[in-house]
Structure formats: C-alpha cells, structure tokens
Motif scaffolding. Sequence first.
Motif, PDB file in Angstrom:
ATOM      1  N   UNK A   1      43.138  40.057  26.951  1.00  0.00           N
ATOM      2  CA  UNK A   1      43.927  39.135  27.776  1.00  0.00           C
ATOM      3  C   UNK A   1      43.424  39.129  29.212  1.00  0.00           C
ATOM      4  N   UNK A   2      43.265  37.929  29.767  1.00  0.00           N
ATOM      5  CA  UNK A   2      42.938  37.734  31.177  1.00  0.00           C
ATOM      6  C   UNK A   2      44.094  36.995  31.822  1.00  0.00           C
ATOM      7  N   UNK A   3      44.691  37.596  32.843  1.00  0.00           N
ATOM      8  CA  UNK A   3      45.828  36.997  33.537  1.00  0.00           C
ATOM      9  C   UNK A   3      45.404  36.545  34.927  1.00  0.00           C
ATOM     10  N   UNK A   4      45.854  35.355  35.320  1.00  0.00           N
ATOM     11  CA  UNK A   4      45.640  34.833  36.675  1.00  0.00           C
ATOM     12  C   UNK A   4      47.004  34.634  37.300  1.00  0.00           C
ATOM     13  N   UNK A   5      47.205  35.166  38.497  1.00  0.00           N
ATOM     14  CA  UNK A   5      48.512  35.106  39.133  1.00  0.00           C
ATOM     15  C   UNK A   5      48.418  34.505  40.528  1.00  0.00           C
ATOM     16  N   UNK A   6      49.552  34.039  41.001  1.00  0.00           N
ATOM     17  CA  UNK A   6      49.628  33.422  42.315  1.00  0.00           C
ATOM     18  C   UNK A   6      50.793  32.455  42.354  1.00  0.00           C
ATOM     19  N   UNK A  61      44.379  37.778  41.092  1.00  0.00           N
ATOM     20  CA  UNK A  61      45.371  37.138  41.964  1.00  0.00           C
ATOM     21  C   UNK A  61      44.639  36.165  42.882  1.00  0.00           C
ATOM     22  N   UNK A  62      45.201  35.000  43.085  1.00  0.00           N
ATOM     23  CA  UNK A  62      44.474  33.930  43.781  1.00  0.00           C
ATOM     24  C   UNK A  62      45.346  33.251  44.827  1.00  0.00           C
ATOM     25  N   UNK A  63      44.707  32.825  45.911  1.00  0.00           N
ATOM     26  CA  UNK A  63      45.353  32.015  46.944  1.00  0.00           C
ATOM     27  C   UNK A  63      44.372  30.934  47.403  1.00  0.00           C
ATOM     28  N   UNK A 102      48.575  32.414  32.877  1.00  0.00           N
ATOM     29  CA  UNK A 102      48.984  32.599  34.267  1.00  0.00           C
ATOM     30  C   UNK A 102      50.379  33.191  34.289  1.00  0.00           C
ATOM     31  N   UNK A 103      50.687  33.838  35.382  1.00  0.00           N
ATOM     32  CA  UNK A 103      52.012  34.435  35.567  1.00  0.00           C
ATOM     33  C   UNK A 103      52.307  34.420  37.060  1.00  0.00           C
ATOM     34  N   UNK A 104      53.561  34.243  37.419  1.00  0.00           N
ATOM     35  CA  UNK A 104      53.945  34.212  38.831  1.00  0.00           C
ATOM     36  C   UNK A 104      54.190  35.628  39.331  1.00  0.00           C
TER      37      UNK A 104
END
Length: 508
Positions: A263-268, A393-395, A361-363
Amino acid sequence: MTAPLIGLLDSAALRSRMPHLLDGQFREMRARECLLFDLGDHVELVSSGVGEPLLLAWADLLLDRPVRPQRADRDDIVALLSRHEDTLRALDQLDFGADPGASGAEQALVLRALDDADSPVVRLVNSTLHDAMQNGASDIHMESQPGGMSLRYRLDGVLSKVGEVPGNETAEQMVSRIKVLAELDIAERRIPQDGRFRVSFRGRDVDLRVSIMPSVHGEDAVLRILDKQSLSDSMRGLRLESLSLEGKAIKFVRELASRPHGMLLVTGPTGSGKTTTLYAAISEINTGRDKIVTIEDPVEYNLPGVLQIPVNEKKGLTFARGLRSILRHDPDRIMVGEIRDQETAQIAIQAALTGHLVFSSVHANNVFDVLGRFLQLGVDPYNFVSALNGVLAQRLLRVNCEHCAEPVEAADSHSDLLEAHPVVGEVRLMEGRGCGRCRGTGYHGRVAIAELLRFDDPMREAVAARRSILEVKHMAAERGTEPLRAAAVRLMASGRTTAEEVLRVTDA
C-alpha cells in the motif's frame, strides 16, 4: 494643453491611491493603460509616458477639474488595473450571452436550461461563473452578509475577494438561481443542500459541484469548478516529473508504485494535489499488462486503459462496497480515492496483503498523523504496517511570478527559517512585486513539496508495538525523512517562493 510633470510614482504609491480611483471611467482607463485618481481639488493622470499629450487632452475633455500628470512603470499600472478589475468584474452585469456562436474575445457561457437571459440576476450569475473560469479559479464562494453578499474566488489555493453584491434580495435571488441550476429545493433554507450542474465554457463542458449552507445572514453557496477537459489536456502524457516534486520524492513514489503488492498512501488537505500524484503514478505503471481499477469520488480525469468507478452513495455504492466488488474483478492494481472509515481501511489492507498493489489518499497533516489515523479507525496494527510500503505527505506552494519577481533583502522571517532548516549552496531570496500577469498578487502558479516515510522491518516493528511518536520520528529521520517545512525552505532559498508562503502552508 500643457501641464507640469510632477514626478515618478512607484507601485506602493499607486496602491495607496487606489481608494481614489475613478471607477466610472475604469473601462477607458484599462483600454488606454492609464490611471485617473480623484484627489478632490484635482485629478491625477498616471501613465507610462507613451501618448501622454493625447491622454491629457482626453482627460481634460472628460473632467471638469484640473488634471495633473504623473508617470509610473507600465507594469505597475497594469498590475493596479488588474487588481482593481477583480473588485468590479463580477458585478459587471454584461450579458455574455447564451449563444454558442458568439464571436469576439469573450466566448459564450451557456447554462443548461437557461430560461431568462434578460434577468439581471441571471446575468450576474453568468458573469460570475464566466469570470471565475477565465481566471482559473477552483472554487467560487458566495457569502451572505448583512445588507448583501460577498464574492470570493479560490485562486492558486488562496481565497481572493472580487466584489460585493449589494442588497439582501439580490443575494437571495443569486442563491436561488444556483439552486435552480443544481436542481435543489429553493423553498428550503434551513438545512444544507448539495448538488451539481454543468455549463459550457469556450466550447467545453465544465461540471460544478454546489454546496448550500444556511447562515445567520441567509444562505452561503460554494461552487467547486471541475474542468475535466482542461485537466485532461494538462494531464496528457502525465508523468511524475511534471509535478515539480524534488528528485528524491519522484524516486520514492516511482519505486513504491512498481512493487508487486502493498500500500502507498498520499496525504494532505483538500486541494493539495494528492489525486494528481496518484494519477501520475498510475499512468507510469499502466503498460497494459495489469488490470488497474479505481474507485473515486468523483472521477476527476479519465485514465486510458483503466477501469474507473465513481462513488454513488445515494445508490448505495460507497468506497467500501465498491472496493469489495473490485476484489472480485481480478485486479492487479487498485486505487481508492480516499479511505474515510474502518470498513474501507480494513478491505484496502486485506487487498494489499493478498497480492494487490493499493494506492489511496487519506486526510492527515503529515506522514506520522496517518499512522495514528489508521490506528484510531480500529484496524489491526500488525496487518496495517505489514501492508504499508510508504506514506507521502504533500502540499502546494504558490511560486513567485517570473515576470515581476525581484531580489529582496533577508528579513527576520527569512533568517529564522534558514536557521531552523539550513540549506546547502547560495541563498537567493526573491519576491513578486505584483503585475498584470499575476493579478497584482506577486504569485503565479504552484509547485508541490513532499514529506516521505518509507517502511522497513524496524519501522514496522516500532509502529506495531505502539512506540512513542518521538521514537518513531527519530527512526524516520535516520531513514531520510525530513519535514515539509525543510522542503519549503529550500524552495524559498532558491528564489521560487517567499517566507510568507512557507509560513502559511507548512508547520514548524
């Protein structure tokens, strides 16, 4: 007619005069690229000096008071005109028309089921939608206030006020018009309502998601603009390099996206580019040899060769139910638009443990908060960390306008940031002073920064054992994890953004 030349005005002097700008002659000023300031006993004409005698003659015929010339840089004049235009344009009740064949610089904005093109409220809504799309806004905020309504656009992730609608009756009619377009109940004003509608803008269909919310002064409306065709054009041939991420972030995502399972999660936060990053990763691995299935809310961009399923909660198709069905569809790669609840989290983890590669994705605020969020959902810690390959985590940070950015001296905010996060190499601090191309903001466009957390066996053991967050952060730092602010400071030191933007977007 002759008149003495008073002097040269800089951008700060021009901005200080803005309250005295002659609104009534704004269109002519814009066409002539000059400014007229009403200073009471006289009027100042500000120009770049080109055609000044003709401008003075025009102003002298137009006004009944003495006209005194001033000079300023043309870019400063255009920037102030652009900024002032933002306060007037949305209230400009020009009829852009419902005729798709309309010619001229302004293309037609065609609303579906547009019944009364002569109504001032229809023209006002039409004008607002057209203006927001032309300026690349992602959201339109219509906010009820005592005596009227405030209009704001979200541009490059930041809300910008563009005007006010006087009168409670007009404000109510605007919200009612939006409700009619979104097929909502115009008689209901006490509860929130959600809907959507579609417009045709410059020959392409644009979807708008509508949220109506009651307030103490009436009702507020927020319209999310989803220009799928524009997004499709910008994403054609999308690769991770086009996201402006640093090289190590691209390498991190590319490596985890090529693994056979996990699993690869991207958050932001909302609007931080999570979906775009996942789309780019999927586009790169989409070679035609694997079955790739996504479930999204909504499907923002059509990926060729990928089965994309839109969530429809009204019909019972939730993330959890759709994901359960996807597992029976023989997938190799799965993308879950967002993990919101325990059931979806458990199914996604189980899929990752049974030979599938899961993107989602997840917040959460940072990579470490993701761990706490999943554990709070009640998932088994051992299964979770066994499935997880990594978190990003990304912005998105606004970058300086390349047409008006200029070097600045280091201030206390710069020194504090550079002291906390030292950078290697030359420090080149820049800020945009504001011009017509950036609407006077000094910023134009955004780039992504990332915080990375890779999972190996010691990290999995620490999280599964619920060790302290300080210990987990220390282990992550040893493996190369650095905070989002460090990446933002490097961007500032290279002259691409400002200290103000770094402090606005990232935490210490």
